[in-house]
Design a protein around this motif. Sequence first.
Motif, PDB file in Angstrom:
ATOM      1  N   GLU A  20       0.847  -1.182   0.000  1.00 46.30           N
ATOM      2  CA  GLU A  20       0.000   0.000   0.000  1.00 46.30           C
ATOM      3  C   GLU A  20       0.886   1.236   0.000  1.00 46.30           C
ATOM      4  O   GLU A  20       1.773   1.370   0.849  1.00 46.30           O
ATOM      5  CB  GLU A  20      -0.889  -0.038   1.244  1.00 46.30           C
ATOM      6  CG  GLU A  20      -2.068   0.904   1.206  1.00 46.30           C
ATOM      7  CD  GLU A  20      -2.996   0.683   2.386  1.00 46.30           C
ATOM      8  OE1 GLU A  20      -2.757   1.318   3.432  1.00 46.30           O
ATOM      9  OE2 GLU A  20      -3.937  -0.131   2.280  1.00 46.30           O
ATOM     10  N   GLN A  80     -10.710  -3.095  -1.653  1.00 44.69           N
ATOM     11  CA  GLN A  80      -9.484  -2.306  -1.771  1.00 44.69           C
ATOM     12  C   GLN A  80      -9.780  -0.811  -1.664  1.00 44.69           C
ATOM     13  O   GLN A  80      -9.023  -0.062  -1.051  1.00 44.69           O
ATOM     14  CB  GLN A  80      -8.785  -2.612  -3.093  1.00 44.69           C
ATOM     15  CG  GLN A  80      -7.573  -1.737  -3.402  1.00 44.69           C
ATOM     16  CD  GLN A  80      -6.403  -1.981  -2.467  1.00 44.69           C
ATOM     17  OE1 GLN A  80      -6.353  -3.000  -1.783  1.00 44.69           O
ATOM     18  NE2 GLN A  80      -5.466  -1.062  -2.410  1.00 44.69           N
ATOM     19  N   MET A  82      -8.116   1.492   1.375  1.00 48.25           N
ATOM     20  CA  MET A  82      -7.287   2.679   1.153  1.00 48.25           C
ATOM     21  C   MET A  82      -7.909   3.924   1.775  1.00 48.25           C
ATOM     22  O   MET A  82      -7.207   4.744   2.377  1.00 48.25           O
ATOM     23  CB  MET A  82      -7.074   2.886  -0.344  1.00 48.25           C
ATOM     24  CG  MET A  82      -6.227   1.827  -1.017  1.00 48.25           C
ATOM     25  SD  MET A  82      -4.457   1.962  -0.667  1.00 48.25           S
ATOM     26  CE  MET A  82      -3.987   3.262  -1.824  1.00 48.25           C
ATOM     27  N   SER A 100      -6.225   2.337  -7.287  1.00 47.23           N
ATOM     28  CA  SER A 100      -5.453   1.218  -6.735  1.00 47.23           C
ATOM     29  C   SER A 100      -6.262  -0.065  -6.728  1.00 47.23           C
ATOM     30  O   SER A 100      -5.715  -1.158  -6.591  1.00 47.23           O
ATOM     31  CB  SER A 100      -5.000   1.541  -5.308  1.00 47.23           C
ATOM     32  OG  SER A 100      -6.075   1.446  -4.383  1.00 47.23           O
TER      33      SER A 100
END
Length: 369
Positions: free
Chosen positions: A49, A233, A237, A250
């Motif tokens: 990440e 995801q 994030m 992402s």
Amino acid sequence: WSAYSSLESELTRIDTVDSLKGMGWQSVLFSPNPAVANPYDLRNGSKPEQSFTHAAFGIRLTSRLDGFTAQDVIASLHHAGSASRDLTSQTFVLDDDPNAPRATSDKIPALKAELDGRGLSGSYVYDSTTAFLTAAPAPVLGYVSHGTYGGGSPAHPPTGPSYVLSQLAFTPADGAFFQSYESFNAYSFIQGNNRVGAAGAQALVAEWIAKGGSAALGAVEEPMAGTTAEEDQVVRMMLDGYTWAEAAWSATWQLSYVNTVVGDPLMRWNNPPIPGDINMDGDVGTEDFGILKAGFGLDGLPHGQHESWTLGDANDDCEIGPEDFGMLKDNFGLDGGPTGTYPLSNIPEPATLSLLALGGLAILRKRRL
């Protein structure tokens, strides 16, 4: 299987695409093609990440600001600017459906597991039946469903046209995002121009913006809505403090594709403001004290408005007085980090608190005079 793609997805590759031939390649779905593979794809821990930079990844992160009206877009920007993460008073709606066409492609169970893993099991509504969820116990920070394809039994009929506006009975929180597994949910930004699919008229992302939402993940065409951004995801994030553009891209398989990202690209789910953080910079310090001192004694402020807070009204009672100073003093030195914790190392030394107390006496005396 035509080479459809969204403008936003093509613009991510603007530094390297110089011909029509290089646009709209969907071949990552069928055979590896490095030209359209997303280098910022962080799904499933494939890369650590990390924040995005153009230098590191060679692409651009893009977003579309759009809606039915300019007023809808402006409102979405205001909602994005006020976004905060307070899951004691917000919730997610995770509406899965085992009979939906993309039931094996969605990441709704993975998103549930992500929230559970963070100790947020009480911060979502989850349903894995053919029921269509329309209500929530609190303002909704994220809504994911199969949309028109959700609800397939006689007892739970499918959603109808414009279901976001006509059937969803909950209120989006500031910073709320939307995703539905429908290939045409961003097909149009004109009210009523829903694309009619096999299950009926598919949702318009613009309906979510008109409803008070801040952002959305959508698809402008076929094929395979199940291969667009993965919601677990995205939320991972966002909860870790990244921007909306970073979270959305992402979570995306490839570029030059039908997916689109809608909303303020710089939106973050900030921690709720700390009482006493008058300038809203994430900590309570001497600058906040200076603002409160300058505004001390003001009353008749607009109730519940941003201007009231930033003049020093920490307790939102429409005046700036001793109670506001007390809240600032109690929280002096607190620093809201991305995890929502307040490090003990930031608590001021006793000497600093003593100086603040003297300042408080001064402004109290000023008010009496």
